[in-house]
Design an enzyme around this catalytic site. Sequence first.
Site, PDB file in Angstrom:
ATOM      1  N   HIS A  48      12.461  11.876 -34.940  1.00  0.00           N
ATOM      2  CA  HIS A  48      13.696  11.172 -35.295  1.00  0.00           C
ATOM      3  C   HIS A  48      13.405  10.073 -36.306  1.00  0.00           C
ATOM      4  CE1 HIS A  48      11.960   9.419 -31.625  1.00  0.00           C
ATOM      5  NE2 HIS A  48      12.350   8.242 -32.090  1.00  0.00           N
ATOM      6  N   HIS A  69      14.820   6.505 -37.581  1.00  0.00           N
ATOM      7  CA  HIS A  69      15.706   5.373 -37.297  1.00  0.00           C
ATOM      8  C   HIS A  69      16.265   4.869 -38.625  1.00  0.00           C
ATOM      9  CE1 HIS A  69      14.261   4.436 -33.117  1.00  0.00           C
ATOM     10  NE2 HIS A  69      13.174   5.034 -33.547  1.00  0.00           N
TER      11      HIS A  69
HETATM   12  P1  AMP Z   1      11.298   5.841 -30.414  1.00  0.00           P
HETATM   13  O1  AMP Z   1      10.703   4.663 -29.722  1.00  0.00           O
HETATM   14  O2  AMP Z   1      11.018   5.848 -31.897  1.00  0.00           O
HETATM   15  O3  AMP Z   1      10.908   7.151 -29.742  1.00  0.00           O
HETATM   16  O4  AMP Z   1      12.879   5.680 -30.302  1.00  0.00           O
HETATM   17  C1  AMP Z   1      13.672   6.331 -29.365  1.00  0.00           C
HETATM   18  C2  AMP Z   1      15.067   5.790 -29.512  1.00  0.00           C
HETATM   19  O5  AMP Z   1      15.958   6.656 -28.833  1.00  0.00           O
HETATM   20  C3  AMP Z   1      15.275   4.397 -28.898  1.00  0.00           C
HETATM   21  O6  AMP Z   1      15.687   3.510 -29.943  1.00  0.00           O
HETATM   22  C4  AMP Z   1      16.361   4.620 -27.860  1.00  0.00           C
HETATM   23  O7  AMP Z   1      17.283   3.540 -27.795  1.00  0.00           O
HETATM   24  C5  AMP Z   1      17.018   5.893 -28.333  1.00  0.00           C
HETATM   25  N1  AMP Z   1      17.659   6.681 -27.294  1.00  0.00           N
HETATM   26  C6  AMP Z   1      17.118   7.116 -26.137  1.00  0.00           C
HETATM   27  N2  AMP Z   1      18.035   7.819 -25.425  1.00  0.00           N
HETATM   28  C7  AMP Z   1      19.179   7.837 -26.154  1.00  0.00           C
HETATM   29  C8  AMP Z   1      20.474   8.388 -25.977  1.00  0.00           C
HETATM   30  N3  AMP Z   1      20.795   9.088 -24.885  1.00  0.00           N
HETATM   31  N4  AMP Z   1      21.410   8.201 -26.929  1.00  0.00           N
HETATM   32  C9  AMP Z   1      21.104   7.494 -28.045  1.00  0.00           C
HETATM   33  N5  AMP Z   1      19.896   6.958 -28.286  1.00  0.00           N
HETATM   34  C10 AMP Z   1      18.936   7.108 -27.362  1.00  0.00           C
END
Ligand code: AMP
Length: 138
Positions: free
Chosen positions: A101, A103
């Site tokens: 993903h 950001h």
């Molecule tokens: P990372 O630390 O780069 O893996 O980021 C994962 C991101 O996913 C975090 O910023 C979370 O807030 C986001 N996240 C986790 N679950 C959900 C969800 N159900 N809907 C939207 N964002 C999510």
Amino acid sequence: MTDPNCIFCKIASGQIPSACVFQDETAFAFLDIGPLAEGHVLLIPREHYQTLDQMPPDVAGRLLGRLPALVKAAVEAAGAEGVNVLQNNGKAASQEVPHVHFHVIPRRAGDAFRFNWPASKYPPGRMEELAKAIREKL
Ligand code: AMP
Ligand code: ZN
């Protein structure tokens, strides 16, 4: 290919609800549930890849092709002045969700988001050594 146990695969398929802002055959984008700033969006591939290096270049290319418009839309909608695009791979790099993903984080001067950016210096010769090692891996 999707992973039935992956939360982002479930979001992309609609099994788990999200605040979707964009979707097509390659990509899905939705608001991060724990935003670092208003309008913080996550851009993901529909297919399941844990990390960027596992993605076929053509799929990665199509996914990245969606970034410019998404960045522009998020910044304008949030009334922001700039944007950071971050992409974490692996636990050591703070990746919590093992599905690639990007950001997209709209930024304003003086906002609350802070980088820890501990820039250092190479000892003599090390920079050339590392550049050579990376070239040889490509
Ligand atoms: P990372 O630390 O780069 O893996 O980021 C994962 C991101 O996913 C975090 O910023 C979370 O807030 C986001 N996240 C986790 N679950 C959900 C969800 N159900 N809907 C939207 N964002 C999510
Ligand atoms: Zn997945």
